[in-house]
Enzyme design. Structure first.
Site, mmCIF file in Angstrom:
data_model
loop_
_atom_site.group_PDB
_atom_site.id
_atom_site.type_symbol
_atom_site.label_atom_id
_atom_site.label_comp_id
_atom_site.label_asym_id
_atom_site.label_seq_id
_atom_site.Cartn_x
_atom_site.Cartn_y
_atom_site.Cartn_z
ATOM 1 N N ARG A 79 36.219 30.739 24.722
ATOM 2 C CA ARG A 79 36.839 31.981 25.178
ATOM 3 C C ARG A 79 38.337 31.740 25.369
ATOM 4 O O ARG A 79 38.740 30.909 26.179
ATOM 5 C CB ARG A 79 36.197 32.459 26.486
ATOM 6 C CG ARG A 79 36.830 33.746 26.992
ATOM 7 C CD ARG A 79 36.115 34.326 28.205
ATOM 8 N NE ARG A 79 36.904 35.461 28.676
ATOM 9 C CZ ARG A 79 37.579 35.494 29.817
ATOM 10 N NH1 ARG A 79 37.525 34.470 30.656
ATOM 11 N NH2 ARG A 79 38.302 36.555 30.139
ATOM 12 N N HIS A 123 45.302 38.756 29.052
ATOM 13 C CA HIS A 123 45.116 37.900 30.222
ATOM 14 C C HIS A 123 46.474 37.742 30.911
ATOM 15 O O HIS A 123 47.010 36.637 31.018
ATOM 16 C CB HIS A 123 44.525 36.548 29.815
ATOM 17 C CG HIS A 123 43.896 35.793 30.940
ATOM 18 N ND1 HIS A 123 42.639 35.228 30.852
ATOM 19 C CD2 HIS A 123 44.339 35.496 32.190
ATOM 20 C CE1 HIS A 123 42.350 34.610 31.987
ATOM 21 N NE2 HIS A 123 43.380 34.758 32.817
ATOM 22 N N GLU A 168 40.052 40.687 34.123
ATOM 23 C CA GLU A 168 40.224 40.864 35.552
ATOM 24 C C GLU A 168 41.196 41.994 35.908
ATOM 25 O O GLU A 168 42.307 41.767 36.425
ATOM 26 C CB GLU A 168 40.679 39.545 36.211
ATOM 27 C CG GLU A 168 39.666 38.423 36.019
ATOM 28 C CD GLU A 168 39.975 37.166 36.811
ATOM 29 O OE1 GLU A 168 39.077 36.323 36.914
ATOM 30 O OE2 GLU A 168 41.096 37.032 37.336
ATOM 31 N N ASN A 293 33.579 37.388 35.982
ATOM 32 C CA ASN A 293 34.198 36.182 36.526
ATOM 33 C C ASN A 293 33.882 36.123 38.019
ATOM 34 O O ASN A 293 34.130 37.091 38.739
ATOM 35 C CB ASN A 293 35.714 36.207 36.340
ATOM 36 C CG ASN A 293 36.129 36.144 34.878
ATOM 37 O OD1 ASN A 293 35.297 35.980 33.989
ATOM 38 N ND2 ASN A 293 37.420 36.269 34.631
ATOM 39 N N TYR A 295 34.020 33.609 41.601
ATOM 40 C CA TYR A 295 34.481 32.388 42.249
ATOM 41 C C TYR A 295 34.032 32.244 43.696
ATOM 42 O O TYR A 295 33.814 31.135 44.171
ATOM 43 C CB TYR A 295 36.017 32.320 42.187
ATOM 44 C CG TYR A 295 36.523 32.023 40.794
ATOM 45 C CD1 TYR A 295 36.607 30.717 40.325
ATOM 46 C CD2 TYR A 295 36.887 33.054 39.933
ATOM 47 C CE1 TYR A 295 37.052 30.437 39.050
ATOM 48 C CE2 TYR A 295 37.338 32.793 38.647
ATOM 49 C CZ TYR A 295 37.411 31.484 38.207
ATOM 50 O OH TYR A 295 37.839 31.216 36.935
#
Length: 435
Positions: A79, A123, A168, A293, A295
């Site tokens: 990716r 990104h 994101e 995503n 975390y």
């Protein structure tokens, strides 16, 4: 080594590793235009040690060896993100052929090594020329981004295994326009409200542009958290509702339900773009997959002194990584089950998770626990199809500069020597000869 085995996640489960263009590429002498991260990092106080991504991991020149590492680790996919200012230096208009040639080499290199290219269009490295026009605060960005997406589709789309529009959007909009932590560094509620909508409008327009070029297997990558109240009090429940709405539901509801949480549209009513409701059909264009995503979790405590969003975040009691982020693998299970039950039956990919840490034994355990969390979610019906480790390399970690190391491969920034860590060897042991 990992206690979990590949077979525990299903016979066709995809394993990959992930990076982002600005964080690793360098290579700024090929006609690439400036991005908002070049100027943000050049501004004193924004980035630790005034670090920048002008060289980063020199992936622009060292990509063959980096792809060899992915192949030799037994991974199925890579990716990566494309740099908008490398391809279109001014954000619109003239195309930089040297940039096109670089991504041609990179994508062909993946295919030659048997790696599936998983591309991300954006990104965070917005061309500076577009920021001069308001960037994500300007509705016109939806058209600019669609044109960029069409270029990517026409040049590379037939070789991509999957394509994500935005990485994101919470970070693109809220972290960068309300909290001011990332480029362009605004701390303004109107700027944030406009960006929160425009980033999803741009996503929908890009989906249309990619499909217009015949590109298949399209998605978006949302960073989500396991939001929880800090206590059982009614006030903390309200705080949690705001936190969950801002971090999770704005993007999930917009993409999958064609609406935004009423809690937030009420709070932001005077700041949102006029007639944003008319865009929701575009925002919620059908997708082929969802990237998540994950975390950590968010714990929310009531704070009535804060305007608009009456909460503050507090630290949990679980073990932390070296950035102070709580390690909470059970939250990934809960989140995956929630999304699959409340929002979509699309295939889900963990497009990022990882740990900033110098003690690699802790990182091995982190991945083992989070892979187990995925298996637990699958057992509860979540259709999770793949897992990408963040990150392949130690890299430029945005406002943390080079002080934070997420890589499964160590990078010596003075020599650019790559050294696989124990985490890489753990993945290799699990994946080798099982592709």
């Amino acid at each position: 080594m990992f206690s979990i085995e590949r077979k525990d996640l299903g016979p066709n489960f995809l394993f990959g590793t992930a990076t982002a263009a600005y964080q690793i590429e360098g290579g700024q002498g090929d006609g690439r235009g400036p991005s908002i991260w070049d100027t943000f990092s050049a501004t004193p106080g924004n980035v630790k040690n005034a670090d920048n991504g002008s060289i980063a991991c020199d992936h622009y020149n060292r990509w063959p060896g980096d792809l060899d590492l992915i192949r030799d680790g037994g991974f199925d996919a890579y990716r990566f993100s494309l740099s908008w200012p490398r391809l279109i230096p001014e954000g619109t208009g003239a195309v930089n052929q040297q940039g096109v040639d670089f991504y041609d080499r990179l994508i062909d290199g993946m295919l030659e090594r048997g790696l599936k290219p998983y591309a991300t269009l954006y990104h965070w490295d917005l061309p500076s020329a577009l920021q001069d026009k308001g960037g994500w605060m300007n509705r016109d960005i939806a058209g600019w981004f669609a044109d960029y997406a069409a270029l990517v589709g026409s040049k590379f789309g037939d070789r991509l295994a999957a394509t994500a529009t935005i990485n994101e959007p919470w970070c693109v909009a809220f972290l960068s326009h309300f909290l001011g932590v990332h480029a362009p560094g605004y701390r303004d509620v109107r700027a944030a409200a406009h960006a929160m909508h425009h980033v999803l409008l741009a996503h929908g327009n890009a989906i249309d542009a990619l499909r217009g070029q015949g590109v298949k297997n399209l998605g978006i990558v949302l960073n989500l958290e396991k939001s929880e109240p800090a206590s059982e009090s009614a006030e903390d429940q309200v705080a949690f509702d705001y936190g969950d709405a801002l971090f999770n539901r704005w993007y999930l509801d917009g993409v999958f339900k064609a609406k935004y949480p009423e809690l937030l549209t009420t709070a932001l009513a005077q700041y949102l773009p006029a007639d944003y409701e008319k865009d929701m059909e575009i925002v919620s264009r059908p997708l082929d997959w969802l990237g998540i995503n994950y975390y950590t979790r968010g714990l929310y405590k009531s704070d009535p002194t804060r305007p608009i969003f009456p909460y503050t975040q507090v630290k949990g009691t679980e073990e932390k990584n070296d950035l102070g982020w709580e390690i909470y693998p059970n939250g990934l299970t809960d989140l995956l089950v929630r999304v699959s039950r409340e929002y979509t039956k699309l295939p889900i990919y963990i497009t990022e998770t990882g740990m900033s840490e110098t003690d690699d034994t802790r990182r091995v355990k982190f991945y083992d626990d989070h892979l187990r969390a995925v298996a637990n979610a699958q057992a509860q019906g979540a259709d999770v199809r793949g897992f990408f480790a963040w990150s392949l390399l130690d890299n430029y970690e945005w406002a943390e500069g080079y002080t934070s190391r997420f890589g499964i491969v160590h990078v010596d920034y003075q020599t650019q020597i790559r050294t696989p860590k124990g985490t890489y060897r753990a993945f290799q042991g699990m994946l080798h000869n099982t592709r």
